[in-house]
Motif scaffolding. Structure first.
Motif, PDB file in Angstrom:
ATOM      1  N   SER A 289      41.271  44.029  34.649  1.00 52.15           N
ATOM      2  CA  SER A 289      39.933  44.419  35.096  1.00 52.15           C
ATOM      3  C   SER A 289      39.453  45.683  34.392  1.00 52.15           C
ATOM      4  O   SER A 289      38.281  45.767  33.985  1.00 52.15           O
ATOM      5  CB  SER A 289      39.912  44.619  36.612  1.00 52.15           C
ATOM      6  OG  SER A 289      40.812  45.627  37.012  1.00 52.15           O
ATOM      7  N   LEU A 339      41.457  38.999  43.591  1.00 47.89           N
ATOM      8  CA  LEU A 339      40.091  38.637  43.982  1.00 47.89           C
ATOM      9  C   LEU A 339      39.155  39.837  43.898  1.00 47.89           C
ATOM     10  O   LEU A 339      38.027  39.726  43.391  1.00 47.89           O
ATOM     11  CB  LEU A 339      40.080  38.070  45.402  1.00 47.89           C
ATOM     12  CG  LEU A 339      40.469  36.598  45.552  1.00 47.89           C
ATOM     13  CD1 LEU A 339      40.622  36.240  47.020  1.00 47.89           C
ATOM     14  CD2 LEU A 339      39.421  35.697  44.895  1.00 47.89           C
ATOM     15  N   THR A 343      36.234  39.889  41.152  1.00 50.31           N
ATOM     16  CA  THR A 343      34.851  39.907  41.609  1.00 50.31           C
ATOM     17  C   THR A 343      34.101  41.084  41.007  1.00 50.31           C
ATOM     18  O   THR A 343      32.933  40.969  40.620  1.00 50.31           O
ATOM     19  CB  THR A 343      34.799  39.999  43.150  1.00 50.31           C
ATOM     20  OG1 THR A 343      35.522  38.900  43.702  1.00 50.31           O
ATOM     21  CG2 THR A 343      33.374  39.955  43.656  1.00 50.31           C
ATOM     22  N   ARG A 344      34.762  42.220  40.893  1.00 46.84           N
ATOM     23  CA  ARG A 344      34.121  43.389  40.276  1.00 46.84           C
ATOM     24  C   ARG A 344      33.810  43.117  38.811  1.00 46.84           C
ATOM     25  O   ARG A 344      32.721  43.450  38.323  1.00 46.84           O
ATOM     26  CB  ARG A 344      35.033  44.616  40.410  1.00 46.84           C
ATOM     27  CG  ARG A 344      34.361  45.910  39.966  1.00 46.84           C
ATOM     28  CD  ARG A 344      35.334  47.078  40.077  1.00 46.84           C
ATOM     29  NE  ARG A 344      35.653  47.417  41.449  1.00 46.84           N
ATOM     30  CZ  ARG A 344      35.002  48.354  42.158  1.00 46.84           C
ATOM     31  NH1 ARG A 344      33.985  49.000  41.609  1.00 46.84           N
ATOM     32  NH2 ARG A 344      35.366  48.625  43.388  1.00 46.84           N
ATOM     33  N   ALA A 346      33.272  40.244  37.452  1.00 47.94           N
ATOM     34  CA  ALA A 346      32.175  39.268  37.398  1.00 47.94           C
ATOM     35  C   ALA A 346      30.826  39.957  37.542  1.00 47.94           C
ATOM     36  O   ALA A 346      29.879  39.670  36.786  1.00 47.94           O
ATOM     37  CB  ALA A 346      32.350  38.223  38.500  1.00 47.94           C
ATOM     38  N   GLU A 371      28.499  32.572  42.239  1.00 48.58           N
ATOM     39  CA  GLU A 371      29.297  33.710  41.783  1.00 48.58           C
ATOM     40  C   GLU A 371      28.523  35.010  41.937  1.00 48.58           C
ATOM     41  O   GLU A 371      29.069  36.025  42.412  1.00 48.58           O
ATOM     42  CB  GLU A 371      29.688  33.515  40.316  1.00 48.58           C
ATOM     43  CG  GLU A 371      30.509  34.673  39.764  1.00 48.58           C
ATOM     44  CD  GLU A 371      30.789  34.544  38.284  1.00 48.58           C
ATOM     45  OE1 GLU A 371      31.950  34.267  37.931  1.00 48.58           O
ATOM     46  OE2 GLU A 371      29.850  34.732  37.474  1.00 48.58           O
ATOM     47  N   ARG A 374      28.080  35.884  45.708  1.00 44.23           N
ATOM     48  CA  ARG A 374      29.357  36.320  46.280  1.00 44.23           C
ATOM     49  C   ARG A 374      29.704  37.738  45.826  1.00 44.23           C
ATOM     50  O   ARG A 374      30.170  38.565  46.620  1.00 44.23           O
ATOM     51  CB  ARG A 374      30.466  35.348  45.871  1.00 44.23           C
ATOM     52  CG  ARG A 374      31.817  35.682  46.517  1.00 44.23           C
ATOM     53  CD  ARG A 374      32.846  34.594  46.258  1.00 44.23           C
ATOM     54  NE  ARG A 374      33.122  34.429  44.840  1.00 44.23           N
ATOM     55  CZ  ARG A 374      32.776  33.362  44.126  1.00 44.23           C
ATOM     56  NH1 ARG A 374      32.130  32.357  44.707  1.00 44.23           N
ATOM     57  NH2 ARG A 374      33.072  33.279  42.845  1.00 44.23           N
ATOM     58  N   ALA A 375      29.457  38.019  44.542  1.00 47.50           N
ATOM     59  CA  ALA A 375      29.756  39.358  44.018  1.00 47.50           C
ATOM     60  C   ALA A 375      28.880  40.417  44.675  1.00 47.50           C
ATOM     61  O   ALA A 375      29.351  41.510  45.021  1.00 47.50           O
ATOM     62  CB  ALA A 375      29.564  39.375  42.502  1.00 47.50           C
ATOM     63  N   HIS A 378      30.041  41.281  48.096  1.00 48.79           N
ATOM     64  CA  HIS A 378      31.203  42.165  48.064  1.00 48.79           C
ATOM     65  C   HIS A 378      30.799  43.585  47.689  1.00 48.79           C
ATOM     66  O   HIS A 378      31.404  44.557  48.148  1.00 48.79           O
ATOM     67  CB  HIS A 378      32.241  41.646  47.064  1.00 48.79           C
ATOM     68  CG  HIS A 378      33.581  42.292  47.197  1.00 48.79           C
ATOM     69  ND1 HIS A 378      34.565  41.828  48.043  1.00 48.79           N
ATOM     70  CD2 HIS A 378      34.107  43.391  46.601  1.00 48.79           C
ATOM     71  CE1 HIS A 378      35.633  42.598  47.955  1.00 48.79           C
ATOM     72  NE2 HIS A 378      35.379  43.563  47.088  1.00 48.79           N
TER      73      HIS A 378
END
Length: 410
Positions: A289, A339, A343-344, A346, A371, A374-375, A378
């Motif tokens: 990441s 996850l 997600t970060r 993305a 996507e 959802r991101a 979060h």
């Protein structure tokens, strides 16, 4: 003093009397913490809380919510959080040492929920102002895990004002390190120059006072040696190396010509280690990441003009594929970190593409929309940025229109 209304029936109930006694004691305890922040002066604490000192000296019943809120506010706690601190069952609380271990793991998992819960429990167990200070620092780390740099700054300032106990120096240094680097790198929607000065200051104080996180202990040799010793291959040490390489890449005047290659090497080393399980999953989550976000931020800053475009794109692709593959094959205990970090990445990619004008909303399919939504769920603070906010409005509006047209057609 004003007290909460009670019926005679409740007042005569032994369980109710015990609960009132606990609430009264905990309120007095919170006021005692305020007194400590005022160098032991009860009069100064009373003035800070804006409640007559005689109220606390003669307190016999459960205080009103207004009084409770004022006491909490003096410690940097919101009214709802103060009430939760007062009402939390002592049986449900985890002991202080276990909580610090939970915080350590939650930091490595980038688990915002676990960090927020730990912050609340630390507040519930607080015996001195520095305990509240640590709780605010944990909360600041939770805010960063949500991508909210501004809220994190405020929480760090409160932590610095209340102080951190010397016995908590290692966990504080670890949290400050993560808050600092993630504010700089992990939330591009907060602005290219986003930083957390309080966390950076805490890092400096930690270094000057001999406070060290697990990462700092190996940072002196980590940038010059890639040996596979236990210390240099630990998750925290590897994470710090990657952050340092990211700083080198993104500095106004790059300090290291081969920093992109160094990040690629870190990723390859994790992938080729042959290891499995929780520790490997965490190491991969952070290495991939940080590498991806660094390359994405560099691409957004320099666009197609940089001569390193091919290497940057290769690192983005390799990092994202590593995260996707790990999510598909890693054991369940690794999924929290994978996850969260995936997600970060993305959302950072969506932000980068929006910066470069590469997004055509009409060409997005359902998986793309899912996507993005959802991101943003979060990282809700990201929608306050012009780029992500406009993109979400376009996507959600287009989705609503499609649903309306489908309904009319049928």
């Amino acid at each position: 003093m004003p007290t909460a209304p009670e019926s005679r029936r409740h007042a005569e109930n032994p369980a109710h009397r015990m609960l009132c006694s606990q609430l009264l004691g905990r309120t007095q305890g919170l006021f005692g913490l305020v007194v400590q922040t005022c160098d032991g002066s009860r009069r100064a604490a009373s003035s800070l809380v804006d409640v007559d000192l005689r109220t606390f000296e003669s307190m016999r019943n459960v205080p009103t919510l207004g009084v409770v809120a004022r006491v909490g506010r003096a410690l940097g706690l919101e009214a709802g959080m103060t009430v939760e601190v007062l009402s939390t069952s002592s049986v449900a609380l985890t002991d202080a040492s276990t909580l610090r271990a939970i915080v350590h793991d939650a930091d490595l998992d980038d688990d915002a929920v676990a960090l927020e819960r730990a912050s609340q429990r630390l507040q519930s167990l607080a015996q001195k102002p520095t305990d509240i200070g640590l709780a605010h620092l944990v909360r600041a780390r939770g805010c960063v895990a949500r991508g909210d740099v501004e809220a994190s700054r405020k929480a760090v300032d409160l932590a610095m004002a209340l102080g951190i106990a010397t016995t908590d120096r290692n966990i504080a240094a670890q949290l400050a390190e993560t808050i600092h680097f993630e504010s700089l790198l992990g939330a591009p929607w907060a602005g290219d120059g986003a930083r957390n000065d309080g966390a950076e200051r805490l890092m400096s104080i930690a270094a000057g006072a001999g406070m060290t996180s697990m990462t700092s202990m190996t940072s002196m040799t980590s940038t010059t040696s890639m040996t596979s010793t236990t210390s240099t291959t630990s998750i925290t040490a590897r994470r710090l190396r990657c952050w340092q390489f990211a700083q080198d890449v993104l500095a106004p005047r790059p300090r290291r010509a081969n920093a992109i290659e160094a990040l690629s090497h870190e990723l390859e080393e994790v992938l080729s280690s042959g290891s499995t399980g929780l520790e490997h999953g965490r190491a991969l989550a952070w290495t991939a990441s940080i590498s991806a976000m660094t390359a994405l931020k560099l691409r957004a800053r320099q666009g197609s003009r940089t001569v390193a475009t091919d290497r940057v794109m290769a690192l983005i692709v390799a990092s994202e594929l590593a995260l996707e593959s790990a999510l598909a094959h890693q054991i369940a205990t690794c999924r929290t970190a994978l996850l969260a970090r995936g997600t970060r990445v993305a959302l950072c990619e969506w932000w980068t593409r929006a910066c470069l004008g590469e997004i055509d909303v009409c060409m997005l399919d359902d998986m793309d929309v899912e996507e993005l939504v959802r991101a943003c769920l979060h990282f809700p603070s990201a929608t306050r940025s012009p780029l992500i906010g406009a993109l979400m409005n376009s996507v959600v509006g287009d989705e609503i229109n499609r649903n309306q047209n489908f309904t009319l057609d049928t």
